[in-house]
Motif scaffolding. Sequence first.
Motif, PDB file in Angstrom:
ATOM      1  N   MET A   1      21.771 -29.756 -34.942  1.00  0.00           N
ATOM      2  CA  MET A   1      21.171 -29.357 -36.213  1.00  0.00           C
ATOM      3  C   MET A   1      20.641 -30.593 -36.937  1.00  0.00           C
ATOM      4  SD  MET A   1      20.645 -26.654 -38.280  1.00  0.00           S
ATOM      5  CE  MET A   1      21.919 -25.430 -38.000  1.00  0.00           C
ATOM      6  N   ASN A   2      19.365 -30.569 -37.246  1.00  0.00           N
ATOM      7  CA  ASN A   2      18.728 -31.686 -37.949  1.00  0.00           C
ATOM      8  C   ASN A   2      18.818 -31.424 -39.450  1.00  0.00           C
ATOM      9  OD1 ASN A   2      17.009 -33.595 -39.065  1.00  0.00           O
ATOM     10  ND2 ASN A   2      15.587 -33.539 -37.338  1.00  0.00           N
ATOM     11  N   TRP A   3      19.827 -32.028 -40.098  1.00  0.00           N
ATOM     12  CA  TRP A   3      20.072 -31.736 -41.512  1.00  0.00           C
ATOM     13  C   TRP A   3      19.009 -32.323 -42.433  1.00  0.00           C
ATOM     14  CZ3 TRP A   3      23.095 -27.879 -42.345  1.00  0.00           C
ATOM     15  CH2 TRP A   3      24.132 -27.605 -41.455  1.00  0.00           C
ATOM     16  N   ILE A   4      18.403 -33.417 -42.015  1.00  0.00           N
ATOM     17  CA  ILE A   4      17.309 -33.979 -42.818  1.00  0.00           C
ATOM     18  C   ILE A   4      16.131 -33.009 -42.840  1.00  0.00           C
ATOM     19  CG2 ILE A   4      15.617 -35.849 -42.967  1.00  0.00           C
ATOM     20  CD1 ILE A   4      17.705 -37.692 -41.755  1.00  0.00           C
ATOM     21  N   PHE A   5      15.845 -32.432 -41.671  1.00  0.00           N
ATOM     22  CA  PHE A   5      14.767 -31.437 -41.608  1.00  0.00           C
ATOM     23  C   PHE A   5      15.132 -30.192 -42.413  1.00  0.00           C
ATOM     24  CE2 PHE A   5      13.018 -27.582 -39.725  1.00  0.00           C
ATOM     25  CZ  PHE A   5      11.665 -27.843 -39.828  1.00  0.00           C
ATOM     26  N   VAL A   6      16.392 -29.780 -42.320  1.00  0.00           N
ATOM     27  CA  VAL A   6      16.842 -28.597 -43.061  1.00  0.00           C
ATOM     28  C   VAL A   6      16.581 -28.772 -44.551  1.00  0.00           C
ATOM     29  CG1 VAL A   6      18.873 -27.290 -43.796  1.00  0.00           C
ATOM     30  CG2 VAL A   6      18.571 -27.865 -41.383  1.00  0.00           C
ATOM     31  N   GLU A   7      16.907 -29.930 -45.081  1.00  0.00           N
ATOM     32  CA  GLU A   7      16.703 -30.180 -46.508  1.00  0.00           C
ATOM     33  C   GLU A   7      15.230 -30.158 -46.875  1.00  0.00           C
ATOM     34  OE1 GLU A   7      17.634 -33.621 -49.897  1.00  0.00           O
ATOM     35  OE2 GLU A   7      18.361 -33.859 -47.827  1.00  0.00           O
ATOM     36  N   ALA A 176       7.480 -21.760 -43.425  1.00  0.00           N
ATOM     37  CA  ALA A 176       8.460 -22.092 -42.388  1.00  0.00           C
ATOM     38  C   ALA A 176       7.787 -22.262 -41.032  1.00  0.00           C
ATOM     39  CB  ALA A 176       9.522 -20.993 -42.315  1.00  0.00           C
ATOM     40  N   ASN A 177       6.836 -21.399 -40.737  1.00  0.00           N
ATOM     41  CA  ASN A 177       6.143 -21.461 -39.457  1.00  0.00           C
ATOM     42  C   ASN A 177       5.331 -22.748 -39.325  1.00  0.00           C
ATOM     43  OD1 ASN A 177       5.427 -20.066 -36.958  1.00  0.00           O
ATOM     44  ND2 ASN A 177       3.368 -19.988 -37.796  1.00  0.00           N
ATOM     45  N   LEU A 178       4.682 -23.166 -40.390  1.00  0.00           N
ATOM     46  CA  LEU A 178       3.892 -24.397 -40.371  1.00  0.00           C
ATOM     47  C   LEU A 178       4.779 -25.611 -40.133  1.00  0.00           C
ATOM     48  CD1 LEU A 178       1.404 -23.671 -43.313  1.00  0.00           C
ATOM     49  CD2 LEU A 178       0.828 -23.866 -40.879  1.00  0.00           C
ATOM     50  N   ARG A 179       5.927 -25.660 -40.824  1.00  0.00           N
ATOM     51  CA  ARG A 179       6.848 -26.781 -40.621  1.00  0.00           C
ATOM     52  C   ARG A 179       7.397 -26.802 -39.200  1.00  0.00           C
ATOM     53  NH1 ARG A 179       9.134 -29.823 -44.519  1.00  0.00           N
ATOM     54  NH2 ARG A 179       9.723 -31.000 -42.640  1.00  0.00           N
ATOM     55  N   ALA A 180       7.738 -25.643 -38.691  1.00  0.00           N
ATOM     56  CA  ALA A 180       8.309 -25.563 -37.345  1.00  0.00           C
ATOM     57  C   ALA A 180       7.294 -25.965 -36.285  1.00  0.00           C
ATOM     58  CB  ALA A 180       8.818 -24.157 -37.073  1.00  0.00           C
ATOM     59  N   SER A 181       6.031 -25.583 -36.472  1.00  0.00           N
ATOM     60  CA  SER A 181       5.006 -25.882 -35.476  1.00  0.00           C
ATOM     61  C   SER A 181       4.684 -27.365 -35.401  1.00  0.00           C
ATOM     62  CB  SER A 181       3.728 -25.100 -35.786  1.00  0.00           C
ATOM     63  OG  SER A 181       3.189 -25.497 -37.042  1.00  0.00           O
ATOM     64  N   VAL A 182       4.974 -28.098 -36.483  1.00  0.00           N
ATOM     65  CA  VAL A 182       4.702 -29.535 -36.511  1.00  0.00           C
ATOM     66  C   VAL A 182       5.866 -30.328 -35.918  1.00  0.00           C
ATOM     67  CG1 VAL A 182       4.342 -31.532 -38.028  1.00  0.00           C
ATOM     68  CG2 VAL A 182       3.136 -29.387 -38.468  1.00  0.00           C
ATOM     69  N   TYR A 186      12.296 -25.194 -34.559  1.00  0.00           N
ATOM     70  CA  TYR A 186      12.131 -23.763 -34.796  1.00  0.00           C
ATOM     71  C   TYR A 186      13.424 -23.087 -35.248  1.00  0.00           C
ATOM     72  CZ  TYR A 186       7.537 -24.101 -32.627  1.00  0.00           C
ATOM     73  OH  TYR A 186       6.241 -24.434 -32.343  1.00  0.00           O
ATOM     74  N   PHE A 187      14.534 -23.475 -34.658  1.00  0.00           N
ATOM     75  CA  PHE A 187      15.806 -22.834 -35.023  1.00  0.00           C
ATOM     76  C   PHE A 187      16.110 -23.051 -36.498  1.00  0.00           C
ATOM     77  CE2 PHE A 187      20.398 -23.091 -35.724  1.00  0.00           C
ATOM     78  CZ  PHE A 187      20.785 -21.836 -35.295  1.00  0.00           C
ATOM     79  N   GLU A 188      16.040 -24.292 -36.943  1.00  0.00           N
ATOM     80  CA  GLU A 188      16.354 -24.610 -38.337  1.00  0.00           C
ATOM     81  C   GLU A 188      15.387 -23.919 -39.302  1.00  0.00           C
ATOM     82  OE1 GLU A 188      16.069 -26.765 -35.905  1.00  0.00           O
ATOM     83  OE2 GLU A 188      17.574 -28.364 -36.007  1.00  0.00           O
ATOM     84  N   ALA A 189      14.100 -23.973 -38.973  1.00  0.00           N
ATOM     85  CA  ALA A 189      13.085 -23.404 -39.869  1.00  0.00           C
ATOM     86  C   ALA A 189      13.269 -21.902 -40.043  1.00  0.00           C
ATOM     87  CB  ALA A 189      11.691 -23.708 -39.329  1.00  0.00           C
ATOM     88  N   TYR A 190      13.484 -21.208 -38.933  1.00  0.00           N
ATOM     89  CA  TYR A 190      13.585 -19.748 -39.024  1.00  0.00           C
ATOM     90  C   TYR A 190      14.942 -19.297 -39.564  1.00  0.00           C
ATOM     91  CZ  TYR A 190       9.178 -19.714 -36.531  1.00  0.00           C
ATOM     92  OH  TYR A 190       7.874 -19.904 -36.181  1.00  0.00           O
ATOM     93  N   MET A 191      15.987 -20.081 -39.358  1.00  0.00           N
ATOM     94  CA  MET A 191      17.266 -19.753 -39.977  1.00  0.00           C
ATOM     95  C   MET A 191      17.191 -19.905 -41.494  1.00  0.00           C
ATOM     96  SD  MET A 191      19.552 -18.474 -38.077  1.00  0.00           S
ATOM     97  CE  MET A 191      20.863 -18.591 -39.292  1.00  0.00           C
ATOM     98  N   ILE A 192      16.513 -20.956 -41.955  1.00  0.00           N
ATOM     99  CA  ILE A 192      16.299 -21.139 -43.395  1.00  0.00           C
ATOM    100  C   ILE A 192      15.534 -19.955 -43.957  1.00  0.00           C
ATOM    101  CG2 ILE A 192      15.060 -22.521 -45.120  1.00  0.00           C
ATOM    102  CD1 ILE A 192      15.642 -24.964 -43.265  1.00  0.00           C
TER     103      ILE A 192
END
Length: 221
Positions: A1-7, A176-182, A186-192
């Motif tokens: 889990m990338n917590w920096i990305f999650v934030e 969320a989709n834009l952030r995940a595609s970059v 994907y897991f973190e973005a869609y869970m958020i």
Amino acid sequence: MNWIFVESCTKTVLKALPVTLELTVISFVLSLLLAVIIAIVDYFKIPVLRQIFAVYVSFFRGTPLIPQLFLLYFGIPTFIKPLRSIPAITICVIGLTLNSAAYMKEVVRGSLLSVPDGQKEAALAHGMTSMQTMTRIVLPQAARVAVPSLFNNLVDIVKGTSMAFTIGVVEITAAANLRASVTFNYFEAYMILMMIYWVIILVLERIEAIIEQKFDVIYKK
């Protein structure tokens, strides 16, 4: 889990939350107004209008939301050029409204029919017109019956706003989709994204419970 990305992703998605809420509120209000009009037309069996609305309800209940949005945004403007300048968010509101009102109509209609005929007859016997009976006797009681189902429709609209990204509206799903595609997180973005939708629905469920409690208090007096 990338917590920096999650934030960072959470902040990005929350910035798009007002768009989702705007789509939800406006579409729900317009859907409810249209559904009430259609239900009243059906209730009073108004000729011509009743048949037109029956076709409309059948069409929008019988087709998926995404093709409806595509038809409104890409299809119809190819024949009516002035419509090409309408913003995507406006098209999305129109699409959600037309789609949701087709379902809400049955909720409103069922609620109107739940009011006992004796009360309507008594109101008419006391000199009220049909419209006065509707606004003063039928609608207030029907509202209490309709609340749970209308909130279900509201929840469906919240979820339906996730389709807005298909025509370029940047709401929380698109963010969320834009952030995940970059970043490919994907897991973190869609869970958020799912957690935010979940919180919205939980808040709506709480509001529904409060409104139902208030109706119970009113009708027990």
